[in-house]
Design an enzyme around this catalytic site. Sequence first.
Site, PDB file in Angstrom:
ATOM      1  NE  ARG A 108       2.689   1.247  -1.169  1.00  0.00           N
ATOM      2  CZ  ARG A 108       2.597  -0.030  -0.794  1.00  0.00           C
ATOM      3  NH1 ARG A 108       3.660  -0.761  -0.663  1.00  0.00           N
ATOM      4  NH2 ARG A 108       1.433  -0.554  -0.547  1.00  0.00           N
ATOM      5  NE  ARG A 120       8.881  -2.489   2.511  1.00  0.00           N
ATOM      6  CZ  ARG A 120       8.006  -3.476   2.350  1.00  0.00           C
ATOM      7  NH1 ARG A 120       7.939  -4.428   3.254  1.00  0.00           N
ATOM      8  NH2 ARG A 120       7.223  -3.526   1.300  1.00  0.00           N
ATOM      9  NE  ARG A 176       8.200   0.031   8.918  1.00  0.00           N
ATOM     10  CZ  ARG A 176       8.113  -0.970   9.762  1.00  0.00           C
ATOM     11  NH1 ARG A 176       8.414  -0.798  11.028  1.00  0.00           N
ATOM     12  NH2 ARG A 176       7.736  -2.161   9.364  1.00  0.00           N
ATOM     13  CG  ASP A 230      -1.468   1.590   4.052  1.00  0.00           C
ATOM     14  OD1 ASP A 230      -0.419   1.294   3.454  1.00  0.00           O
ATOM     15  OD2 ASP A 230      -2.508   0.922   3.973  1.00  0.00           O
ATOM     16  CE1 TYR A 249      -4.633  -5.909   1.549  1.00  0.00           C
ATOM     17  CE2 TYR A 249      -5.665  -4.208   0.222  1.00  0.00           C
ATOM     18  CZ  TYR A 249      -4.598  -5.046   0.477  1.00  0.00           C
ATOM     19  OH  TYR A 249      -3.501  -5.024  -0.335  1.00  0.00           O
TER      20      TYR A 249
HETATM   21  O1  CP3 Z   1       3.276   5.894  -2.205  1.00  0.00           O
HETATM   22  C1  CP3 Z   1       3.784   6.366  -1.173  1.00  0.00           C
HETATM   23  O2  CP3 Z   1       5.018   6.531  -1.038  1.00  0.00           O
HETATM   24  C2  CP3 Z   1       2.862   6.856  -0.085  1.00  0.00           C
HETATM   25  C3  CP3 Z   1       2.524   5.938   0.934  1.00  0.00           C
HETATM   26  C4  CP3 Z   1       1.678   4.703   0.625  1.00  0.00           C
HETATM   27  C5  CP3 Z   1       1.823   3.504   1.352  1.00  0.00           C
HETATM   28  N1  CP3 Z   1       0.838   2.649   0.991  1.00  0.00           N
HETATM   29  C6  CP3 Z   1       2.871   3.263   2.363  1.00  0.00           C
HETATM   30  C7  CP3 Z   1       3.157   1.890   2.799  1.00  0.00           C
HETATM   31  C8  CP3 Z   1       0.600   4.514  -0.252  1.00  0.00           C
HETATM   32  C9  CP3 Z   1       0.054   5.451  -1.311  1.00  0.00           C
HETATM   33  C10 CP3 Z   1       0.076   3.217   0.000  1.00  0.00           C
HETATM   34  C11 CP3 Z   1      -1.093   2.678  -0.702  1.00  0.00           C
HETATM   35  C12 CP3 Z   1      -1.480   1.274  -0.466  1.00  0.00           C
HETATM   36  N2  CP3 Z   1      -1.451   0.565   0.719  1.00  0.00           N
HETATM   37  C13 CP3 Z   1      -2.066   0.450  -1.444  1.00  0.00           C
HETATM   38  C14 CP3 Z   1      -2.394   0.883  -2.839  1.00  0.00           C
HETATM   39  C15 CP3 Z   1      -1.172   0.946  -3.695  1.00  0.00           C
HETATM   40  C16 CP3 Z   1      -0.657  -0.347  -4.171  1.00  0.00           C
HETATM   41  O3  CP3 Z   1       0.562  -0.591  -3.950  1.00  0.00           O
HETATM   42  O4  CP3 Z   1      -1.396  -1.097  -4.813  1.00  0.00           O
HETATM   43  C17 CP3 Z   1      -2.323  -0.796  -0.854  1.00  0.00           C
HETATM   44  C18 CP3 Z   1      -2.939  -1.993  -1.545  1.00  0.00           C
HETATM   45  C19 CP3 Z   1      -1.944  -0.710   0.513  1.00  0.00           C
HETATM   46  C20 CP3 Z   1      -2.085  -1.749   1.568  1.00  0.00           C
HETATM   47  C21 CP3 Z   1      -0.773  -2.124   2.123  1.00  0.00           C
HETATM   48  N3  CP3 Z   1      -0.008  -1.332   2.953  1.00  0.00           N
HETATM   49  C22 CP3 Z   1      -0.051  -3.330   1.906  1.00  0.00           C
HETATM   50  C23 CP3 Z   1      -0.517  -4.471   1.021  1.00  0.00           C
HETATM   51  C24 CP3 Z   1       1.131  -3.228   2.635  1.00  0.00           C
HETATM   52  C25 CP3 Z   1       2.192  -4.278   2.835  1.00  0.00           C
HETATM   53  C26 CP3 Z   1       3.005  -4.298   1.587  1.00  0.00           C
HETATM   54  C27 CP3 Z   1       4.433  -4.634   1.846  1.00  0.00           C
HETATM   55  O5  CP3 Z   1       5.131  -4.548   0.824  1.00  0.00           O
HETATM   56  O6  CP3 Z   1       4.819  -4.935   2.972  1.00  0.00           O
HETATM   57  C28 CP3 Z   1       1.156  -1.970   3.261  1.00  0.00           C
HETATM   58  C29 CP3 Z   1       2.242  -1.431   4.096  1.00  0.00           C
HETATM   59  C30 CP3 Z   1       2.909  -0.196   3.584  1.00  0.00           C
HETATM   60  N4  CP3 Z   1       2.247   0.912   3.137  1.00  0.00           N
HETATM   61  C31 CP3 Z   1       4.295   0.051   3.521  1.00  0.00           C
HETATM   62  C32 CP3 Z   1       4.458   1.361   3.049  1.00  0.00           C
HETATM   63  C33 CP3 Z   1       5.743   2.112   2.862  1.00  0.00           C
HETATM   64  C34 CP3 Z   1       5.399  -0.911   3.999  1.00  0.00           C
HETATM   65  C35 CP3 Z   1       5.521  -0.654   5.446  1.00  0.00           C
HETATM   66  C36 CP3 Z   1       6.803  -1.139   6.034  1.00  0.00           C
HETATM   67  O7  CP3 Z   1       6.942  -2.334   6.299  1.00  0.00           O
HETATM   68  O8  CP3 Z   1       7.680  -0.289   6.313  1.00  0.00           O
END
Ligand code: CP3
Length: 339
Positions: A23, A27, A36, A71, A145
């Site tokens: 990640r 943010r 964003r 994602d 999910y």
């Molecule tokens: O790692 C990186 O920088 C690359 C991008 C990336 C994202 N999600 C961007 C993202 C990667 C590799 C993921 C993987 C991901 N997505 C996982 C596996 C990794 C982990 O953390 O366990 C999972 C379970 C997801 C599903 C997902 N996507 C969730 C649960 C959420 C909400 C989480 C939150 O904190 O709001 C997302 C959204 C998401 N994916 C964001 C980002 C940067 C936040 C989006 C935002 O509000 O700007």
Amino acid sequence: MNDRFLRACRREPVDCTPIWMMRQAGRYMAEYRALREKHSMLELCKTPELAMQVTLQPLPFGMDAAILFADILLPLEPMGAPFEFAKGEGPVIHSPVGSKADVDKLRIIEPGELGYVLEAIKLLKKELKVPLIGFAGAPFTLASYLVEGGKSSQFAKTKRLMYAETETWNALMGKLAEVVRRFLHAQIDAGADAVQLFDSWIGQLNADDYRTYVQPHVAHVLKDIMKRGVPVIHFGTGTYHLLEAQKEAGGTVIGLDFRTPLAEGWKRVGHDHAVQGNLDPTVLLGPRDLAERHAARVLEQAAGRDGHIFNLGHGILPETPVANVQAVIEFVHRTSARK
Ligand code: CP3
């Protein structure tokens, strides 16, 4: 190209330990938050130029690899399960999957239906001076999910389907595994230098059930992708009890979360595998010397052995000060420099 990351994946000698952070684009960075304001998360993912821009944002901190901005949930939409990222709630799947009829309706998509991801990879490959990591969600984590309709703490619906309707479960996992297998091949074809499989919630299962209900599906993906010759990182959290079973399922590099002592985890997966991890992301909240002390402990556990990729044990938290990210990267490079 800086190839420290790829060399460590192959357990070759390096000048110092490579580091990237799960990640790493997101943010905690003002530049990301600014984008964003103008675009939704899905717009960023679906516009290759923007996905490229976000992927590049953290690299000036000195990371040794880039991870594509996308994602794990993106394949669900073309499969027939549209979703949104709801503010403060995380992902929401509009029509969760609960029955055999629901599973039958899901489509095994062609990777071209996620062409925007492949396009972002192609654009990035022209810009990057570090390797690019592609990725996908693992079948269990994606299924959770789809079945729960979003995030979950008990995973009750998912596990009920798995235990009580095993045939439907296997049909669902089979479809997800095939989609993920094809998608990872397509990302490698588009230029990804390595791929990571995220099985973030797999720690919910005991080892016997992992082997029965999940491992064959993960192996379907990983055994095939490993034939491509690019490093494959197999990651999960809460996996202290699953490491051997995950290694059996496949992966050149095994991800260790922050609960598993790195030296013990590495011994158990075997020194014939590389490992990635495993700083607790919370220590990056500071102060800086705390983060550095914990990073030093991770490096001590790795003991200078070839095949360690420094990372967090899970994703970076949005509250993380940028200065600490930079400090830890600099600290890892400096203190791990091989004599
Ligand atoms: O790692 C990186 O920088 C690359 C991008 C990336 C994202 N999600 C961007 C993202 C990667 C590799 C993921 C993987 C991901 N997505 C996982 C596996 C990794 C982990 O953390 O366990 C999972 C379970 C997801 C599903 C997902 N996507 C969730 C649960 C959420 C909400 C989480 C939150 O904190 O709001 C997302 C959204 C998401 N994916 C964001 C980002 C940067 C936040 C989006 C935002 O509000 O700007």
